[in-house]
Scaffold this motif. Structure first.
Motif, PDB file in Angstrom:
ATOM      1  N   THR A  47       0.814  -1.216   0.000  1.00  0.00           N
ATOM      2  CA  THR A  47       0.000   0.000   0.000  1.00  0.00           C
ATOM      3  C   THR A  47       0.847   1.266   0.000  1.00  0.00           C
ATOM      4  OG1 THR A  47      -0.163  -0.035   2.415  1.00  0.00           O
ATOM      5  CG2 THR A  47      -1.939  -1.091   1.190  1.00  0.00           C
ATOM      6  N   HIS A  48       2.129   1.139   0.290  1.00  0.00           N
ATOM      7  CA  HIS A  48       3.005   2.304   0.309  1.00  0.00           C
ATOM      8  C   HIS A  48       3.266   2.848  -1.098  1.00  0.00           C
ATOM      9  CE1 HIS A  48       4.781   0.991   4.471  1.00  0.00           C
ATOM     10  NE2 HIS A  48       3.467   1.086   4.455  1.00  0.00           N
ATOM     11  N   ALA A  49       2.880   2.091  -2.108  1.00  0.00           N
ATOM     12  CA  ALA A  49       3.067   2.534  -3.490  1.00  0.00           C
ATOM     13  C   ALA A  49       1.742   2.922  -4.155  1.00  0.00           C
ATOM     14  CB  ALA A  49       3.748   1.427  -4.300  1.00  0.00           C
ATOM     15  N   VAL A  50       0.708   3.125  -3.368  1.00  0.00           N
ATOM     16  CA  VAL A  50      -0.620   3.400  -3.915  1.00  0.00           C
ATOM     17  C   VAL A  50      -0.664   4.594  -4.871  1.00  0.00           C
ATOM     18  CG1 VAL A  50      -2.935   4.202  -3.270  1.00  0.00           C
ATOM     19  CG2 VAL A  50      -1.942   2.215  -2.144  1.00  0.00           C
ATOM     20  N   ASP A  89      13.774   3.635 -14.464  1.00  0.00           N
ATOM     21  CA  ASP A  89      14.117   5.050 -14.261  1.00  0.00           C
ATOM     22  C   ASP A  89      13.982   5.468 -12.810  1.00  0.00           C
ATOM     23  OD1 ASP A  89      14.438   5.524 -17.121  1.00  0.00           O
ATOM     24  OD2 ASP A  89      12.250   5.366 -17.230  1.00  0.00           O
ATOM     25  N   GLY A  90      13.240   4.692 -12.040  1.00  0.00           N
ATOM     26  CA  GLY A  90      13.031   5.021 -10.642  1.00  0.00           C
ATOM     27  C   GLY A  90      12.328   3.889  -9.941  1.00  0.00           C
ATOM     28  N   ALA A  91      11.963   4.147  -8.673  1.00  0.00           N
ATOM     29  CA  ALA A  91      11.330   3.082  -7.892  1.00  0.00           C
ATOM     30  C   ALA A  91      10.606   3.655  -6.690  1.00  0.00           C
ATOM     31  CB  ALA A  91      12.371   2.071  -7.415  1.00  0.00           C
ATOM     32  N   SER A  92       9.595   2.928  -6.251  1.00  0.00           N
ATOM     33  CA  SER A  92       9.018   3.128  -4.928  1.00  0.00           C
ATOM     34  C   SER A  92       9.721   2.124  -4.033  1.00  0.00           C
ATOM     35  CB  SER A  92       7.509   2.870  -4.955  1.00  0.00           C
ATOM     36  OG  SER A  92       6.968   2.967  -3.653  1.00  0.00           O
ATOM     37  N   ALA A 110      15.785  11.187  -4.077  1.00  0.00           N
ATOM     38  CA  ALA A 110      14.454  11.026  -3.506  1.00  0.00           C
ATOM     39  C   ALA A 110      13.642  12.256  -3.871  1.00  0.00           C
ATOM     40  CB  ALA A 110      14.536  10.867  -1.994  1.00  0.00           C
ATOM     41  N   VAL A 111      12.553  12.057  -4.618  1.00  0.00           N
ATOM     42  CA  VAL A 111      11.773  13.195  -5.111  1.00  0.00           C
ATOM     43  C   VAL A 111      10.428  13.338  -4.399  1.00  0.00           C
ATOM     44  CG1 VAL A 111      12.896  13.131  -7.360  1.00  0.00           C
ATOM     45  CG2 VAL A 111      10.783  11.844  -7.015  1.00  0.00           C
ATOM     46  N   ALA A 112      10.033  12.325  -3.640  1.00  0.00           N
ATOM     47  CA  ALA A 112       8.778  12.382  -2.879  1.00  0.00           C
ATOM     48  C   ALA A 112       8.726  11.188  -1.934  1.00  0.00           C
ATOM     49  CB  ALA A 112       7.563  12.357  -3.806  1.00  0.00           C
ATOM     50  N   LEU A 113       7.844  11.264  -0.973  1.00  0.00           N
ATOM     51  CA  LEU A 113       7.584  10.118  -0.103  1.00  0.00           C
ATOM     52  C   LEU A 113       6.492   9.243  -0.728  1.00  0.00           C
ATOM     53  CD1 LEU A 113       7.573  11.844   3.402  1.00  0.00           C
ATOM     54  CD2 LEU A 113       9.376  10.408   2.432  1.00  0.00           C
ATOM     55  N   GLY A 114       6.419   8.009  -0.288  1.00  0.00           N
ATOM     56  CA  GLY A 114       5.378   7.126  -0.779  1.00  0.00           C
ATOM     57  C   GLY A 114       4.095   7.271   0.020  1.00  0.00           C
ATOM     58  N   HIS A 115       4.224   7.696   1.290  1.00  0.00           N
ATOM     59  CA  HIS A 115       3.078   7.773   2.196  1.00  0.00           C
ATOM     60  C   HIS A 115       3.517   8.425   3.493  1.00  0.00           C
ATOM     61  CE1 HIS A 115       4.538   4.555   4.979  1.00  0.00           C
ATOM     62  NE2 HIS A 115       5.265   4.296   3.907  1.00  0.00           N
ATOM     63  N   ARG A 116       2.575   8.638   4.377  1.00  0.00           N
ATOM     64  CA  ARG A 116       2.834   9.061   5.754  1.00  0.00           C
ATOM     65  C   ARG A 116       2.186   8.036   6.694  1.00  0.00           C
ATOM     66  NH1 ARG A 116       6.540  13.226   6.795  1.00  0.00           N
ATOM     67  NH2 ARG A 116       6.409  14.745   5.096  1.00  0.00           N
ATOM     68  N   ASP A 117       2.905   7.726   7.773  1.00  0.00           N
ATOM     69  CA  ASP A 117       2.376   6.811   8.795  1.00  0.00           C
ATOM     70  C   ASP A 117       2.008   5.465   8.167  1.00  0.00           C
ATOM     71  OD1 ASP A 117       2.586   8.909  10.716  1.00  0.00           O
ATOM     72  OD2 ASP A 117       0.715   9.742   9.945  1.00  0.00           O
ATOM     73  N   GLY A 118       1.110   4.734   8.835  1.00  0.00           N
ATOM     74  CA  GLY A 118       0.621   3.487   8.264  1.00  0.00           C
ATOM     75  C   GLY A 118       1.408   2.245   8.624  1.00  0.00           C
ATOM     76  N   ASN A 119       2.476   2.379   9.413  1.00  0.00           N
ATOM     77  CA  ASN A 119       3.206   1.191   9.864  1.00  0.00           C
ATOM     78  C   ASN A 119       2.744   0.827  11.280  1.00  0.00           C
ATOM     79  OD1 ASN A 119       5.071   0.664   7.647  1.00  0.00           O
ATOM     80  ND2 ASN A 119       5.996   2.628   8.190  1.00  0.00           N
ATOM     81  N   CYS A 219       8.815   4.619   2.995  1.00  0.00           N
ATOM     82  CA  CYS A 219       9.066   4.429   1.558  1.00  0.00           C
ATOM     83  C   CYS A 219       9.154   5.775   0.843  1.00  0.00           C
ATOM     84  CB  CYS A 219       7.967   3.573   0.930  1.00  0.00           C
ATOM     85  SG  CYS A 219       8.096   1.822   1.359  1.00  0.00           S
ATOM     86  N   ALA A 220       9.948   5.803  -0.204  1.00  0.00           N
ATOM     87  CA  ALA A 220      10.120   7.027  -0.983  1.00  0.00           C
ATOM     88  C   ALA A 220      10.055   6.716  -2.468  1.00  0.00           C
ATOM     89  CB  ALA A 220      11.455   7.692  -0.652  1.00  0.00           C
ATOM     90  N   LEU A 221       9.717   7.730  -3.228  1.00  0.00           N
ATOM     91  CA  LEU A 221       9.797   7.653  -4.684  1.00  0.00           C
ATOM     92  C   LEU A 221      11.152   8.202  -5.077  1.00  0.00           C
ATOM     93  CD1 LEU A 221       8.465   7.183  -7.482  1.00  0.00           C
ATOM     94  CD2 LEU A 221       7.662   9.554  -7.351  1.00  0.00           C
ATOM     95  N   VAL A 222      11.983   7.372  -5.692  1.00  0.00           N
ATOM     96  CA  VAL A 222      13.308   7.809  -6.120  1.00  0.00           C
ATOM     97  C   VAL A 222      13.419   7.721  -7.638  1.00  0.00           C
ATOM     98  CG1 VAL A 222      14.357   7.069  -3.942  1.00  0.00           C
ATOM     99  CG2 VAL A 222      14.394   5.524  -5.918  1.00  0.00           C
ATOM    100  N   LEU A 223      14.238   8.608  -8.194  1.00  0.00           N
ATOM    101  CA  LEU A 223      14.539   8.588  -9.626  1.00  0.00           C
ATOM    102  C   LEU A 223      16.043   8.577  -9.811  1.00  0.00           C
ATOM    103  CD1 LEU A 223      12.038  11.305 -10.975  1.00  0.00           C
ATOM    104  CD2 LEU A 223      11.805   8.818 -11.165  1.00  0.00           C
ATOM    105  N   ARG A 224      16.486   7.937 -10.869  1.00  0.00           N
ATOM    106  CA  ARG A 224      17.897   8.034 -11.227  1.00  0.00           C
ATOM    107  C   ARG A 224      18.192   9.484 -11.604  1.00  0.00           C
ATOM    108  NH1 ARG A 224      21.043   3.690 -12.987  1.00  0.00           N
ATOM    109  NH2 ARG A 224      21.889   5.104 -14.550  1.00  0.00           N
ATOM    110  N   ASN A 225      19.305  10.001 -11.099  1.00  0.00           N
ATOM    111  CA  ASN A 225      19.624  11.404 -11.341  1.00  0.00           C
ATOM    112  C   ASN A 225      19.856  11.686 -12.829  1.00  0.00           C
ATOM    113  OD1 ASN A 225      20.047  14.073 -10.468  1.00  0.00           O
ATOM    114  ND2 ASN A 225      22.261  13.787 -10.468  1.00  0.00           N
ATOM    115  N   ASP A 226      20.422  10.722 -13.558  1.00  0.00           N
ATOM    116  CA  ASP A 226      20.633  10.947 -14.989  1.00  0.00           C
ATOM    117  C   ASP A 226      19.304  11.060 -15.732  1.00  0.00           C
ATOM    118  OD1 ASP A 226      19.938   8.272 -14.775  1.00  0.00           O
ATOM    119  OD2 ASP A 226      21.594   7.520 -15.997  1.00  0.00           O
TER     120      ASP A 226
END
Length: 322
Positions: A47-50, A89-92, A110-119, A219-226
């Motif tokens: 659910t962290h990748a919703v 190109d990236g990942a959750s 890291a360009v954004a979070l996947g969620h807040r709380d929930g653990n 969890c975070a949304l990450v992208l390759r810098n290139d």
């Protein structure tokens, strides 16, 4: 009757026109295809990748100049390998794993979070205090995870240490069954696997993340810098649609639940409970929250030199999102 002959020059001109039109058509098709950029994002079905799931479905319904291709993996090491090799190109992803990858030289942002709380910390129903976990087995998905940090904080707050319990790494889908069968007495993991035990009446929530670590980062949304550097406008559009999807996710309405069931083959009761615990508001990674995370990782000797906030976090994309 005389036969009419078509001049050879006319035939040549007509042939050239046909070839030219064909060439224009080919160029148009190529340019049209080039206008749509496919972004490959790795994920594990949790659910962290919703927001990614919803973004993908919204883009299918209303095609944009970007196309999202979600690439499913079954383990975090596979996700890291795909990022390192440039297959995605990236990942959750668990942010701790991304930080470790950055420390080891993989240029991620890291360009954004996947969620807040929930653990949550889930235990068998006969456990009513942390002290009762002494000498018992407790499962986490990975030592480089917020779930491990939550366990550390919980034990520390109650005068216990890792030496007082048996900590094991276990595949998240296996945890509910292990708890039910008495192989473990508690676990902390990404959703919806905590909600499975609670919804089925086999476990209960001893703590949630807010009780142990306010504004915890998971969890975070990450992208390759290139990818960001070479596709700036596309990256901005992708994050904009991600933010829109997060707003939709936080409504937790029927449409959101229907989308979840496409990606998470889980009972709707479980998903509804899981969504109650989690938030998709304000997915910008703030410096204080990141520094708190880094402090825990160093204190637990999980990462020796966490990347600096300014080196690892790129908020320019989410800051431009409306």
């Amino acid at each position: 009757m005389k036969e009419k002959f078509i001049p050879i020059t006319f035939i040549l001109i007509l042939a050239l026109l046909i070839l030219n039109l064909a060439g224009c058509k080919s160029t148009y098709e190529t340019n049209t295809q080039a206008e749509t950029k496919t972004i490959k994002i790795a994920y594990i079905p949790i659910t962290h990748a919703v927001p990614l799931y919803i973004e993908n479905e919204l883009l299918k319904q209303n095609p944009q100049d970007i196309k999202l291709e979600l690439v499913k993996f079954s383990s975090w090491p596979e996700v890291i390998e795909a990022l390192n090799a440039g297959k995605v190109d990236g990942a959750s992803i668990l942010i701790q794993l991304a930080m470790k990858a950055r420390e080891q030289g993989i240029d991620l942002k890291a360009v954004a979070l996947g969620h807040r709380d929930g653990n949550v910390v889930v235990t068998s129903k006969d456990i009513s205090s942390v002290a009762q976990l002494k000498g018992k087995t407790f499962a986490i998905p990975h030592r480089l995870s917020t779930h491990n940090i939550l366990l550390y904080i919980m034990l520390k707050n109650n005068g216990l240490s890792y030496n007082d319990i048996n900590v094991i790494e276990l595949s998240p889908p296996e945890m509910p069954a292990a708890l039910s069968e008495g192989r473990i007495y508690g676990y902390s993991v990404a959703e919806p696997f905590g909600a499975v035990s609670v919804a089925n009446g086999k476990g209960k929530v001893l703590f949630d993340s807010q009780n142990l670590w306010g504004n915890s980062v998971c969890c975070a949304l990450v992208l390759r810098n290139d990818f960001i550097q070479n596709n700036r406008s596309i990256a901005e559009k992708f994050v904009q649609e991600y933010v829109n999807a997060a707003h939709k996710a936080d409504s937790k309405d029927r449409a959101t639940l229907d989308i979840l069931t496409k990606y998470l083959r889980t009972d709707s009761r479980v998903l509804e409970l899981s969504l109650k615990w989690i938030s998709y508001k304000n997915l910008k990674l703030e410096e204080k929250d990141y520094n708190d995370l880094s402090k825990y990782l160093v204190e637990m000797r999980l990462i020796e030199n966490p990347p600096r906030y300014s080196d690892f976090v790129d908020n320019t994309l989410i800051d431009n999102a409306k």
